[in-house]
Design an enzyme around this catalytic site. Sequence first.
Site, PDB file in Angstrom:
ATOM      1  N   ASP A   1      23.506  29.838 -18.789  1.00 17.47           N
ATOM      2  CA  ASP A   1      22.813  28.738 -19.556  1.00 17.47           C
ATOM      3  C   ASP A   1      23.753  27.713 -19.595  1.00 17.47           C
ATOM      4  O   ASP A   1      23.019  26.441 -19.193  1.00 17.47           O
ATOM      5  CB  ASP A   1      22.758  29.100 -21.138  1.00 17.47           C
TER       6      ASP A   1
ATOM      7  N   CYS B   1      24.829  23.381 -21.246  1.00 20.04           N
ATOM      8  CA  CYS B   1      24.832  24.168 -22.993  1.00 20.04           C
ATOM      9  C   CYS B   1      24.760  22.471 -23.691  1.00 20.04           C
ATOM     10  O   CYS B   1      24.200  22.621 -24.909  1.00 20.04           O
ATOM     11  CB  CYS B   1      26.190  24.701 -23.202  1.00 20.04           C
TER      12      CYS B   1
ATOM     13  N   ASN C   1      13.980  29.274 -24.799  1.00 16.35           N
ATOM     14  CA  ASN C   1      13.195  29.753 -26.094  1.00 16.35           C
ATOM     15  C   ASN C   1      14.463  30.082 -26.868  1.00 16.35           C
ATOM     16  O   ASN C   1      14.153  30.539 -28.114  1.00 16.35           O
ATOM     17  CB  ASN C   1      12.802  31.234 -25.442  1.00 16.35           C
ATOM     18  N   TYR C   2      15.846  30.181 -26.697  1.00 14.17           N
ATOM     19  CA  TYR C   2      16.855  30.601 -27.352  1.00 14.17           C
ATOM     20  C   TYR C   2      17.597  29.526 -27.982  1.00 14.17           C
ATOM     21  O   TYR C   2      17.566  28.293 -27.460  1.00 14.17           O
ATOM     22  CB  TYR C   2      18.017  31.379 -26.837  1.00 14.17           C
TER      23      TYR C   2
HETATM   24 CU    CU Z   1      19.074  38.101 -27.365  1.00 11.08          CU
END
Ligand code: CU
Length: 674
Positions: free
Chosen positions: A322, A328, A409-410
């Site tokens: 990520d 990030c 999504n996170y």
């Molecule tokens: Cu997870």
Amino acid sequence: MAMASTSKLLFIFLFSIFIIDSISSYEQHPLDPLSPEELNLTQTIVKDSFPYSNNTTLTFHYVGLDEPDKSLLLSWLSKPTNKPPPRRALVITRFNKQTHEFIIDLANRSIISNHVYAGYGYPTLGLDEQTEAIQLPLAYDPFIESTRIRGLNLSAIVCSTFTVGWFGKIGKKRVVKVQCFHMNDTVNLYLLPIEGIQMIVDLDEMKIIEYSDGFQVPVPNSEGTDYRLSKQKPPFGPRINRAAIMQPDGPGFQIDGHTIRWLNWVFHLSFDAQVGPIISLASIYDSEKHKYRSVLYRGHISELFVPYQDPTEDYYFKTYFDCGEFGCGLSAASLVPLADCPNNAVFMDGYHAGQNGKPVKVSNVFCIFERHAGDIMWRHTEFGIPDELITEVRPELSLVVRMVATVGNYDYILDWVFKPSGSINIQVGLSGILEVKATTYTHSDQIKEDVYGTLLTDNTIGLYHDHFFTYRLDLDIDGVDNSFVKHNLVTKIVTDNTTARKSYWTVVSETANTESEAKIRLGRKPAELVIVNPNKKTKPGNRHGYRLIPGPTARSLLLEDDYPQIRGAFTQYNVWVTPYNKSEKWAGGRYVDQSHGQDTLAVWSLRNREIDNKDIVLWYVIGIHHVPCQEDFPLMPTLSSGFELRPTNFFERSPVLKVIPPKPVTWPNCSASP
Ligand SMILES: [Cu+2]
Ligand SMILES: *[C@@H]1O[C@H](CO)[C@@H](O)[C@H](O)[C@H]1NC(C)=O
Ligand SMILES: *[C@@H]1O[C@H](CO)[C@@H](O)[C@H](O)[C@H]1NC(C)=O
Ligand SMILES: *[C@@H]1O[C@H](CO)[C@@H](O)[C@H](O)[C@H]1NC(C)=O
Ligand SMILES: *[C@@H]1O[C@H](CO)[C@@H](O)[C@H](O)[C@H]1NC(C)=O
Ligand SMILES: *[C@@H]1O[C@H](CO)[C@@H](O)[C@H](O)[C@H]1NC(C)=O
Ligand SMILES: *[C@@H]1O[C@H](CO)[C@@H](O)[C@H](O)[C@H]1NC(C)=O
Ligand SMILES: *[C@@H]1O[C@H](CO)[C@@H](O)[C@H](O)[C@H]1NC(C)=O
Ligand SMILES: *[C@@H]1O[C@H](CO)[C@@H](O)[C@H](O)[C@H]1NC(C)=O
Ligand SMILES: *[C@@H]1O[C@H](CO)[C@@H](O)[C@H](O)[C@H]1NC(C)=O
């Protein structure tokens, strides 16, 4: 907020290594992130260096502070009247299908270095090119046909980009996969994947270069997936009463530019597109020694590896990095006052370069607040003295620095928590939406084979995956030369008859001489892991140190020679120690997208350099295996984890014994609303 008086005070305590700006009003600190003006200047310098005779576009993929050499910065800190180290930018661009790397000197506006990167891997994806890529399917006839066959409404389709990873073949093109979702009447797109369609977009050409429609699985029902309060129907959950923190004397911290002073702490906070928050020059005031003492030269998340565990054709490639692939900091969300942070929080903005190199502002990228969480700092009740009852308690107080990175999504909540006791807690919180796969199954009894996840509701499988948060922590305990010591707790067997005991445990200490001796898989044998300054001892002769108190100890379960694991080899161990090297800051390498794992922490440390009584860097991997469960649907309640850096024989005695507790707050006359 300028803070003239304490700065003067600080100046008196010029003994230790870290002396934060002794200048009374705010002037730029050498570690400050690039200002909007500097980002703009950098863009101009880089842009002017390219020939614009044709229509090739220049895109910016990373622009950030090229941090000053540590030796220069430390010597400036010890004598701030000297000229500060040169201010430079590190820039990574794409032009004409090539990756260029620049170092720019911002003072004399010159290009210090400029070269084409010809190795494997590509820089962080730009936001604009992803926005462009996800529009392509909606105007692509084969895709439109596929959606027609499925009976989907094209206007309700939203697509998303996914990095392709590396699986042994040499990728000569900068590509991403694009997958689409059918939102119907919800905003929770990630729970509504359109299965069976594979698309590859060439980012340099900005077109779909591969398309296949293999099979059909209906999109799951969108009912109950919306997470907006306005869309919820009864029965509702509990109602939370109002609450607020009241600080009649104001906050206990001061922010001077990017320098934050709070109780006995002082540190510098910066924002970076790749890693988000960077804490530098964290020092703690020792009231016995009457000086600030250095703890952390520089600390930040370095990479966040998220490998999914579905090996099938449409999912195997999902092995994300990520920070390196998406950024990030680039993914930072603006924090919401009174929800992301309490009412006593102070917010800071951040700037990064957009894909065109121009500055982009992220409002409220950080919040800083004092947390009065109702915890206990220390206490004792003495029942043992006849006819006397003694109770002393001090309430706990922490300073929190927070950023949230929303990568697709996170949502990752990244907290740095400082305590008056000298502890630094590094905490992560995971929320957001699971990555799911549509299926025809509606009950687990129907499932006979491995489906690589948990059936969460009708037609929806939440896929197994991990999160590996890798932190780079350049601790400088009372100076730069430190050692890494393992205090192993070993069982001793008593064979003679001098005691009634047959066994006991004791501490057998071991100093790691080289990098290989400091690679640790936690949970195998008990040990206290301490970074010490072997040259500085307490009165009783213990070395000044800070110990690492680990959190969860998950490590990657993939084979070491599996392709994603080669790229994420820095998750092979939970703890690593390397000698300081300015360019070794991103554990997954500088060009992570489609990397071959040649520039990772695991590779650097193969040199097996000496680390005893040297300037060393501690790397810690927070690992979380995630087996999705129904409570994670449709939106995941925050899952928290983290670790602690805690003084260990650093102070002569408890540093919080003489903390002066707060006076009670007397509330103004106010009547509670009914
Ligand atoms: Cu997870
Ligand atoms: C950015 O730089 C250009 C010239 O290089 C200048 O015209 C413009 O005003 C600058 N913008 C900002 C926000 O500094
Ligand atoms: C565009 O410019 C680049 C860099 O100068 C050059 O290599 C390339 O051949 C040019 N393309 C065209 C179509 O002129
Ligand atoms: C650049 O592109 C624009 C529009 O896409 C076009 O009008 C122009 O002629 C092009 N210029 C060159 C030098 O190719
Ligand atoms: C700019 O300054 C750097 C030192 O930071 C020096 O190395 C470089 O030669 C200078 N360039 C020019 C064009 O003056
Ligand atoms: C298609 O989706 C759009 C956007 O969600 C919506 O406004 C429209 O009513 C839908 N059309 C049909 C036929 O469902
Ligand atoms: C869209 O939602 C409506 C109502 O919630 C439902 O009847 C319909 O089947 C859904 N369409 C698809 C393709 O999921
Ligand atoms: C302890 O062991 C020694 C040697 O085995 C023996 O001579 C002695 O009597 C023992 N003492 C006791 C108190 O058992
Ligand atoms: C710093 O690290 C880089 C990457 O591992 C390496 O190429 C370089 O030689 C190192 N520098 C020193 C001084 O060790
Ligand atoms: C608060 O309430 C008390 C008792 O009702 C009253 O005597 C006092 O004047 C009030 N103070 C203020 C500031 O209103």
